[in-house]
Design an enzyme around this catalytic site. Sequence first.
Site, PDB file in Angstrom:
ATOM      1  N   SER A 193      -2.228  -3.084   0.608  1.00 41.81           N
ATOM      2  CA  SER A 193      -2.592  -3.173  -0.814  1.00 41.81           C
ATOM      3  C   SER A 193      -3.180  -1.845  -1.265  1.00 41.81           C
ATOM      4  CB  SER A 193      -3.645  -4.253  -1.012  1.00 41.81           C
ATOM      5  OG  SER A 193      -4.894  -3.789  -0.522  1.00 41.81           O
ATOM      6  N   ASP A 194      -3.099  -1.555  -2.570  1.00 46.92           N
ATOM      7  CA  ASP A 194      -3.909  -0.456  -3.068  1.00 46.92           C
ATOM      8  C   ASP A 194      -5.365  -0.868  -2.883  1.00 46.92           C
ATOM      9  OD1 ASP A 194      -4.850   1.855  -4.145  1.00 46.92           O
ATOM     10  OD2 ASP A 194      -3.682   1.769  -5.997  1.00 46.92           O
ATOM     11  N   TRP A 195      -6.232   0.116  -2.961  1.00 45.66           N
ATOM     12  CA  TRP A 195      -7.633  -0.100  -2.613  1.00 45.66           C
ATOM     13  C   TRP A 195      -8.295  -1.089  -3.582  1.00 45.66           C
ATOM     14  CZ3 TRP A 195      -4.981   2.073   0.657  1.00 45.66           C
ATOM     15  CH2 TRP A 195      -5.473   2.698   1.795  1.00 45.66           C
TER      16      TRP A 195
END
Length: 757
Positions: A228-230
């Site tokens: 996932s993106d952060w």
Amino acid sequence: MADLDKLTIEDKVRIISGLDTWHTVGVPAADVKSVLMSDGPHGLRLQVNEDGQTGDNLGFNGSAPATALPTGSALASTWNRELLAQTGNVIGREAAAHHVNVVLGPAVNIKRSPLGGRNFEYYSEDPYLVGELATAYINGLQAHQVGASIKHFALNNQETRRMNVNVHVDERTMHEIYLAGFKKAITTAKPWTVMTAYNRVNGEYASNSHLLLDILHKDWQYQGAVISDWTAVDDIIASLKAGLNIEMPGNQAVTPAIVKQALTDGSLTEAQLDAAIRPILRLAEQAATQAPTTAFDLAQQAQAAEAIASETTVLLKNDHQTLPLAADEKVLFIGEMLTKPRFQGGGSSHINAKYLTLIKPTLTATFSEANCQFLPGYQLDDTPDEQLIAEAVAAAKEVTKVVVFAGLPDKYESEGFDRKDIDLPSQQNRLISALAGVNNNVVVVLNNGAPVAMPWVDEVAAIIEAYLPGQAIGQVIPAILTGAINPSGKLAETFPRKLSDTPSYLNFPGTINDVYYGEGIYVGYRYYDAKAIAPLFAFGHGLSYTTFSYQDLVVTPNDSSLHVTATVKNTGQVAGKESIQFYVSDDSGQVTCPPKELKQFTKVSLEPGEAKQVTVEIPLADLAHYDVDAHAWQYTGGTHTIIMAASATDLRLRTTVTLPKIAKPALPVTIHTTIGQLLANEATKPTGMQIITGLAKAFGMDPNSDDSSSAGFDQATVLAMLNDLPIRALASFSAGAIGDTTVQTWIDQANDQIKSK
Ligand code: BGC
């Protein structure tokens, strides 16, 4: 590969969430390595020091000294796959030496609007160009056994409310414009990881979107790990079921307990959890096979950065050969951005550049002191300063040429917010016009990550779009000005005359929660072409200090591709490089599509007077369009025009080919099928005609007459009128004369006709 069976349930519920900002969870007892990730696309932003961890994902904290390469806009302007591969190489070398396993790049989202805050980081408005360049970058990086993380999958085309905005996009637009670049890079270069975006897509968060992750896993057969993106994960259980593998950064205090609870209450099965874990084990294995530390030399890396940056600059305008400057000319250099240059972007792609070069010392070394003068011209924060302008104008009257360094200081564009307009700081615009009022040879050099409006475009003699060229800025810009480097960059995006000309103008950045991609597939030059709007500078535009002629375009179709050859000649006085673009216009009439689309490009290097033959292949599969009825790409053949061009508006040669037509697979006939659809298909045409006859009879007309008088049956008019009538309307349309049983017989008959074809 590490054995899944060796993982305890405790291990399993922990491993799907990161250990901390940059590491995944390792399980030494099961031989699973902890994987170290690091930003970013234009140079390594390693934030892990010997003592542990000093990380953040927005670039607030420092990072290890590294090589700052040109950012996405500049890299894409090279139109050079080889240089993108070298970019991957430079970063891969540093990453391997620092034991970084995965680099968080390339960033490949489509530039939907010039306002996009991260446009400096992204490549282009065109998916073909994006796919080609991203593929080369990933191959270059992964050659060092360092994994890429192609990002942000997908439809993260704005920063405004990036964490939750719901993107409404139609299926064809999603595939043809926003996924095509990802598809090319993911299926051919096989990045170790894919990073999901923050936003929602048609209602689901990208990190738990069945739609997207199904495409990635099932259609594209992706075997790597999806991260996932952060902080992008909204619902970890939904994400794991949809195909996400690792939540980043770590949320060890919360996530394992949630996953455990889900296993207990049955909302997640252990088999589903195992399926999410397998790609993590593969990733850990890939990381474990990374070669032992290879030393690298930042000074040597700097040379590579300079070579890459040397093809990023775009010469937008050069009236009466104002450029290049001669060393003995009297030149006035103006602009705060000369001494405080913007060479890179902000946020997670911010690099600690050790070998930053500055423009002023190089210029001072090139021009004699008596011949060059430097003035600030404006304040960087745009505070009006009449004295600075007056001083610059007075000095401009005394010199042959004036070079103004302008652009967007850091605070104007970054990750996390979008621009509100495409204007330069107002004092810079005022200065440029004032200078042009007293000197006919004003040259503007721009440092910015995305297009700006140029109200003074007709007043100045020359314009250089230098974008954000990385640490080599101090070498490259002076070399372009003096002709030591002949510019060969071309725009990978359209520069609009004004914001209201842009395709997404009415739909960017959307309302409180939603953004509607109302322009559909008409993004970038596809829109300007279709609406016949003249851009300020077209997609693909870029001049050189020499000129090129294009000749002998020959296109030979074969079973799988169009084989294209042509000759390019340097018709000027100096050596130069030219990027040649091949657009295809689908004239088959089978699909509604933009007037032309980029399908190939190549770059040649030519001595003065030299001619070279260029050869490219355009796979027939690349002429396909996405068919929403079939939910698949479909190539249908027919007439196509191949255009050889210097830019999207500088079309040089064209030739037309007629490819064997491939009928679209017929869809089953239902009550919603129209008479027109039945008539258009050779197989079902007889049923269509039978229905027309039936209707004519129901209305007491003579089906064999073409008499247009009221009593007759004017076939052409009636056919046109009935074309869009769905079968379900026949009963009421004929006032009951055609009954339901007859309708069903026709539907069955048409379906039999399709089957027996
Ligand atoms: C960015 C990513 C980046 C990550 C880690 C996020 O805010 O959107 O592009 O890789 O942070 O720094």
